[in-house]
Design a protein around this motif. Structure first.
Motif, short mmCIF file in Angstrom:
data_model
loop_
_atom_site.label_atom_id
_atom_site.label_comp_id
_atom_site.label_asym_id
_atom_site.label_seq_id
_atom_site.Cartn_x
_atom_site.Cartn_y
_atom_site.Cartn_z
N UNK A 1 0.74 -1.15 0.07
CA UNK A 1 0.00 0.17 -0.03
C UNK A 1 0.91 1.25 -0.09
N UNK A 2 1.59 1.50 -0.98
CA UNK A 2 2.58 2.64 -1.29
C UNK A 2 1.68 3.91 -1.51
N UNK A 3 2.22 5.08 -0.91
CA UNK A 3 1.54 6.34 -1.27
C UNK A 3 0.89 6.57 -2.48
N UNK A 4 1.60 6.20 -3.54
CA UNK A 4 0.96 6.48 -4.93
C UNK A 4 -0.02 5.57 -5.17
N UNK A 5 -0.14 4.55 -4.61
CA UNK A 5 -1.46 3.71 -4.95
C UNK A 5 -2.79 4.33 -4.08
N UNK A 6 -2.41 4.44 -2.90
CA UNK A 6 -3.41 5.19 -1.87
C UNK A 6 -3.95 6.64 -2.66
N UNK A 7 -2.98 7.33 -3.05
CA UNK A 7 -3.23 8.66 -3.71
C UNK A 7 -4.13 8.56 -5.10
N UNK A 8 -3.98 7.36 -5.79
CA UNK A 8 -4.54 7.09 -7.07
C UNK A 8 -6.06 6.57 -6.74
N UNK A 9 -6.24 5.97 -5.76
CA UNK A 9 -7.56 5.49 -5.24
C UNK A 9 -8.27 6.69 -4.64
N UNK A 10 -7.68 7.48 -3.95
CA UNK A 10 -8.26 8.58 -3.15
C UNK A 10 -8.69 9.61 -4.23
N UNK A 11 -7.79 9.74 -5.37
CA UNK A 11 -7.97 10.75 -6.25
C UNK A 11 -9.16 10.35 -7.08
N UNK A 12 -9.38 9.13 -7.46
CA UNK A 12 -10.44 8.63 -8.19
C UNK A 12 -11.74 8.60 -7.60
N UNK A 13 -11.79 8.54 -6.16
CA UNK A 13 -13.04 8.81 -5.45
C UNK A 13 -13.44 10.32 -5.60
N UNK A 14 -12.40 11.02 -5.45
CA UNK A 14 -12.72 12.34 -5.23
C UNK A 14 -13.09 12.99 -6.77
N UNK A 15 -12.64 12.38 -7.66
CA UNK A 15 -12.92 12.99 -9.10
C UNK A 15 -14.44 12.56 -9.56
N UNK A 16 -14.96 11.50 -8.81
CA UNK A 16 -16.13 11.03 -9.31
C UNK A 16 -17.22 11.57 -8.36
N UNK A 17 -16.74 11.84 -6.96
CA UNK A 17 -17.65 12.28 -5.95
C UNK A 17 -18.04 13.71 -6.12
N UNK A 18 -16.97 14.58 -6.42
CA UNK A 18 -16.93 16.18 -6.36
C UNK A 18 -17.03 16.53 -7.92
N UNK A 19 -18.30 16.56 -8.26
CA UNK A 19 -18.63 16.87 -9.67
C UNK A 19 -19.88 17.74 -9.64
N UNK A 20 -19.85 18.78 -10.31
CA UNK A 20 -21.01 19.73 -10.62
C UNK A 20 -22.32 18.82 -10.62
N UNK A 21 -23.36 18.96 -10.06
CA UNK A 21 -23.75 20.08 -9.51
C UNK A 21 -23.35 20.36 -7.83
N UNK A 22 -22.68 19.32 -7.42
CA UNK A 22 -22.35 19.25 -5.97
C UNK A 22 -21.61 20.44 -5.59
N UNK A 23 -22.01 21.48 -4.73
CA UNK A 23 -21.40 22.75 -4.42
C UNK A 23 -19.98 22.39 -3.92
N UNK A 24 -19.48 21.52 -3.62
CA UNK A 24 -18.12 21.55 -3.16
C UNK A 24 -17.19 21.29 -4.23
N UNK A 25 -17.72 20.82 -5.44
CA UNK A 25 -16.81 20.59 -6.68
C UNK A 25 -15.90 21.87 -6.74
N UNK A 26 -14.80 21.57 -7.12
CA UNK A 26 -13.71 22.40 -7.10
C UNK A 26 -13.05 23.04 -6.02
N UNK A 27 -13.56 22.59 -4.71
CA UNK A 27 -12.80 22.68 -3.36
C UNK A 27 -11.67 21.88 -3.28
N UNK A 28 -10.76 22.40 -2.57
CA UNK A 28 -9.55 21.75 -2.38
C UNK A 28 -9.64 20.66 -1.18
N UNK A 29 -9.19 19.64 -1.34
CA UNK A 29 -9.27 18.71 -0.16
C UNK A 29 -7.95 18.06 0.31
N UNK A 30 -8.00 18.01 1.77
CA UNK A 30 -6.84 17.53 2.50
C UNK A 30 -7.14 16.27 3.19
#
Length: 161
Positions: free
Chosen positions: A18-47
């Motif tokens: 479970x290297x960082x790059x793999x976890x980042x890829x999975x997290x990024x894919x989740x974010x790109x699918x979940x934070x899309x318009x018309x979701x008001x959070x789309x475009x907001x940064x995430x940490x």
């Protein structure tokens, strides 16, 4: 394309698969699918922070925060958005529980890990599965996110190896 996000990874236990790059890829894919318009959070940064722990730490955290005296597969701490709009959350994966569940459910370890990271990211964004309609919405989104990565529906019953 991933939304703007930062990911810190903490290893309380060795997890070379479970290297960082793999976890980042999975997290990024989740974010790109979940934070899309018309979701008001789309475009907001995430940490996000992902911490991988052993059974003892997983049990301690679950007891302290959920009053359940056992280690669970994933715990998520959702903090919402701060005044600047930064959405943040912590995701704790209990490696021994994740490994045992993958075996018990006859799933490839990395598929199960991708599911739990996705599940944790969605919780960090405020998704929940307490009510039936919330659970259906969250599970459908998880299934779509994983399918886009070639991972089968994690909610289907698996039979034998």
């Amino acid at each position: 394309m991933y939304p703007e996000f930062s990911l810190a990874v903490q290893y309380g236990v060795k997890a070379p698969h479970l290297p960082r790059w793999r976890l980042r890829r999975w997290a990024g894919r989740a974010l790109e699918h979940a934070l899309v318009p018309p979701d008001p959070r789309a475009g907001q940064p995430v940490a996000l922070t992902v911490r991988i722990v052993d059974t003892d730490e997983g049990r301690t955290l679950n007891a302290a925060w959920r009053q359940r005296d056992y280690a669970t597969n994933v715990l998520t701490f959702e903090y919402g958005a701060d005044p600047s709009g930064l959405i943040s959350g912590d995701i704790v994966l209990c490696l021994p529980v994740l490994q045992q569940e993958a075996l018990d459910q006859h799933k490839p370890f990395l598929h199960h890990a991708a599911h739990l990271v996705t599940h944790g990211v969605l919780h960090a964004l405020g998704y929940d599965h307490i009510q039936t309609d919330e659970a259906e919405r969250m599970e459908a989104l998880e299934t779509a996110i994983l399918a886009a990565q070639g991972i089968p529906n994690p909610y289907l019953t698996q039979s034998g190896p």
